[in-house]
Design an enzyme around this catalytic site. Structure first.
Site, short mmCIF file in Angstrom:
data_model
loop_
_atom_site.label_atom_id
_atom_site.label_comp_id
_atom_site.label_asym_id
_atom_site.label_seq_id
_atom_site.Cartn_x
_atom_site.Cartn_y
_atom_site.Cartn_z
N ARG A 104 0.84 -1.20 0.00
CA ARG A 104 0.00 0.00 0.00
C ARG A 104 0.87 1.24 0.00
O ARG A 104 1.77 1.38 0.82
CB ARG A 104 -0.91 0.00 1.23
CG ARG A 104 -1.89 1.15 1.26
CD ARG A 104 -2.81 1.08 2.46
NE ARG A 104 -2.12 1.43 3.70
CZ ARG A 104 -2.73 1.61 4.87
NH1 ARG A 104 -4.04 1.44 4.95
NH2 ARG A 104 -2.06 1.93 5.94
N THR A 108 -1.05 7.69 -1.05
CA THR A 108 -2.32 7.59 -1.76
C THR A 108 -3.23 6.51 -1.17
O THR A 108 -4.43 6.49 -1.46
CB THR A 108 -2.08 7.24 -3.23
OG1 THR A 108 -1.51 5.93 -3.33
CG2 THR A 108 -1.13 8.25 -3.88
N ASP A 198 1.35 -1.84 12.82
CA ASP A 198 1.78 -2.46 11.57
C ASP A 198 2.15 -3.91 11.85
O ASP A 198 3.19 -4.21 12.43
CB ASP A 198 2.99 -1.71 10.99
CG ASP A 198 3.36 -2.19 9.59
OD1 ASP A 198 3.56 -3.41 9.43
OD2 ASP A 198 3.45 -1.37 8.68
N ASP A 201 5.63 -5.20 10.46
CA ASP A 201 6.78 -4.67 11.21
C ASP A 201 6.87 -5.32 12.58
O ASP A 201 7.95 -5.69 13.04
CB ASP A 201 6.65 -3.15 11.37
CG ASP A 201 7.03 -2.41 10.11
OD1 ASP A 201 7.55 -3.03 9.17
OD2 ASP A 201 6.77 -1.18 10.06
#
Length: 206
Positions: A104, A108, A198, A201
């Protein structure tokens, strides 16, 4: 939305609460994700049509209900879906696996596919695994890619979703979604609040 099921399971909720802790070590992040994936998978497959396996027990031969494991293909969205894949393969060790890497754009929020490795999906049940449905863009992309390969059925296992993500995936009436919990909202960067951060991560200490 009959095809979107929130899995109400206290063991799942317990694992998810642990997973939310920002101080959880990466090894335990992966462990909790695996636990949740197993519960989601078991719920998703609990009413599958069985095959019958001839088995000799220590005392007698018999025909017993079983799953046709090799008709299932588990497809994680990389990286975050990898611990979910591990959990699912513990439940279905003879299942096949495919891989989609979808990234992703943080500005945007649009998704781009940059790696695809899938076995033959024709007539198979494909199980997409990805911890989060934030905007839903990555999952939408994955579904569109998989549909081109003519699977018999598509199931998606997801740990946490946002209301926005749920709205976006609800257009796929022929896909079954099993989700651990719907959280409050997305922030302006497209992250689920309160969420789990995340997942890629955190799982891989990056």
């Amino acid at each position: 939305m009959e095809n979107i099921k929130i899995v109400d399971n206290m063991v799942l909720k317990n694992a998810l609460t642990k997973l939310r802790d920002k101080n959880l070590k990466s090894s335990q992040v992966r462990k909790q994700i695996e636990i949740i994936a197993k519960i989601l998978l078991i719920e998703a497959l609990k009413n599958e049509n069985p095959i019958y396996a001839e088995v000799e027990t220590p005392l007698a031969k018999g025909s017993f209900e079983a799953l046709e494991e090799d008709k299932y293909v588990i497809v994680p969205i990389l990286r975050a879906g990898l611990p979910m894949l591990n959990g699912c393969l513990e439940v279905l060790p003879e299942a096949k696996a495919g891989f989609l890497a979808i990234k992703r754009d943080e500005e945007t929020l649009k998704s781009t596919l940059f790696y695809e490795r899938l076995p033959d999906l024709n007539g198979k049940t494909v199980i997409i695994v990805d911890p989060m449905v934030a905007t839903g863009g990555s999952l939408e992309y994955a579904i569109s890619v998989i549909k081109k390969h003519n699977p018999e059925k598509i199931i998606s296992l997801n740990i946490v979703a946002s209301p926005e993500g749920i709205r976006n995936i609800s257009k796929f009436k022929d896909v079954l979604f099993y989700i651990g919990q719907i959280d409050k909202e997305l922030n302006d960067k497209g992250y689920i609040i309160p969420g789990i951060g995340d997942a890629g991560d955190r799982a891989f200490n990056t």
